[in-house]
Design an enzyme around this catalytic site. Structure first.
Site: not given
Ligand code: ADP
Length: 399
Positions: A90, A179, A240
């Protein structure tokens, strides 16, 4: 083919070993506190869980420990690391260069390095993971799967900020979106559930976990997304802020407490969102409990309501951008498990042709479709599988 998936963070390494193409998970685990005190590795094989408390001073030792667990006589699943046919990594940022997974060569490594500037917390550990795996498994093909890739189809009018154009040209400041593996995976699954070819589905996809983002998907491609230049933009998240008026930042910096930009950065990334509003927790489950106990006027309830209102506004925005949509799709820890959040965000959208089924929503066991039979736009819950997607992409690149 045995495929190892590695997700290397600054102090953690997540891994999953797959038997492909069946996508059977042979083993998985997580090394935590790499480079710090109290480092720990949790290794799972089927229903069995093994805990290893050992110093992991760096990623090299961490990767070595993972490989020795995978081949261990007692907890392993393969006899020799030579059985590993490919490794999928990833990688958070692929910049503007990559709109799909890439077989790792010098060129790809250079690009990931160049993107360190754009993702200083993520790309450097991702690179370390790649280097250490290449050292430990020489000659084994490696593939980089980028979080940003799925959103490279955004049109310029969606990815540019209305700043002077040179800012984009000079500093590469634009919306990238993140994402991507999750949005790509749930797009494909939603198309399967809807019985349509993936290149003909229009969706609003909602990844609601600790980090949260949404995407507008037209004909299977991302055309807008809520995260931006960084993963700070868009929805209210665990810690966040999501979208705020940018003028708040210079205003705050004129105050002694926030005179340092690092303090502002910390506040926006680590002390805001659900945690900042509730003052209790970044975890939706804790907020549900606190709101049930403390009532509708509590800050826990306010945090949940603000979270849901933001998601709902983006649903409206993206339905308007798409013009027509087949489904709203929920995934992530909150999206998959919180009937309250789904009802507050996808309920009450009859105006758009969304007929939300509250009964199915409260008991979704096995149910993927939470809409009434006549609903023009369906509401789906699709558990995400980012590691599985990385394994597939890797396998498809090297088979
Ligand atoms: P990450 O982004 O770290 O992968 P997850 O996708 O696991 O995070 O999502 C974590 C969030 O999911 C937390 O806010 C957690 O409270 C929430 N969550 C998990 N299970 C439930 C549940 N049953 N009800 C409400 N929220 C849940």
């Amino acid at each position: 083919m045995i495929v190892l998936v590695i997700n290397c963070g600054s102090s953690s390494i997540k891994y999953q070993l797959y038997d492909m193409p069946d996508k059977k998970v042979l083993a998985k685990g997580l090394a935590e506190k790499v480079g710090g005190d109290g480092s720990f590795l949790t290794h799972r094989r089927g229903g069995e869980k093994f805990g290893i408390s050992k110093p992991i001073p760096n990623h090299k030792v961490g990767i070595g420990l993972i490989l020795s667990c995978l081949t261990d006589l007692n907890m392993g699943v393969i006899e020799n690391v030579k059985e590993i046919g490919a490794v999928g990594h990833r990688v958070v940022h692929g910049g503007e260069r990559y709109s799909g997974a890439m077989r790792i060569d010098q060129d790809v490594l250079t690009c990931i390095e160049e993107c360190c500037d754009l993702a200083p917390l993520h790309n450097p550990p991702n690179l370390i993971g790649i280097h250490e795996c290449r050292n430990a498994l020489p000659g084994v093909p490696m593939v980089a799967v980028f979080d940003t890739a799925f959103h490279q189809t955004l049109p310029k009018q969606a990815f540019l900020y209305a700043l002077p154009y040179e800012i984009y040209e000079r500093y590469r400041i634009r919306k990238y979106g993140f994402h991507g593996t999750s949005h790509a995976y749930i797009t494909r699954r939603a198309a399967e559930i809807l019985g349509k070819p993936v290149d003909s589905v229009n969706l609003v996809t909602c990844h609601l976990g600790n980090g949260c983002s949404m995407a507008a998907v037209r004909n299977g491609k991302s055309v807008d997304t809520s995260m931006g230049f960084t993963p700070l933009a868009g929805l209210v998240m665990g810690t966040r802020s999501g979208d705020i008026d940018p003028a708040i930042i210079p205003f705050l910096m004129s105050k002694p407490e926030y005179a340092k930009i690092s303090e502002v950065d910390k506040m926006l990334n680590k002390k805001s969102g659900l945690l900042g509003i509730s003052g209790i927790s970044n975890d939706m489950r804790n907020l549900d409990e606190a709101a049930a106990k403390d009532g509708d006027d509590s800050r826990a309830q306010l945090a949940i309501d603000m979270f849901c209102r933001r998601v709902k506004s983006y649903i409206g925005q993206y339905l308007a951008v798409l013009g027509k949509a087949d489904a709203i799709v929920f995934t992530g820890g909150i999206g998959e498990n919180s009937p309250v959040v789904r009802e507050k965000t996808a309920g009450g959208l009859e105006l758009f042709g969304v007929m939300f089924d509250r009964v199915k929503n409260s008991d979704p066991a096995g149910a993927f479709d939470l809409s009434m039979p006549g609903s023009r736009i369906k509401v789906l819950v699709v558990p995400t599988d980012e590691e599985g997607w990385i394994a597939e992409e890797t396998f498809n690149h090297v088979k």
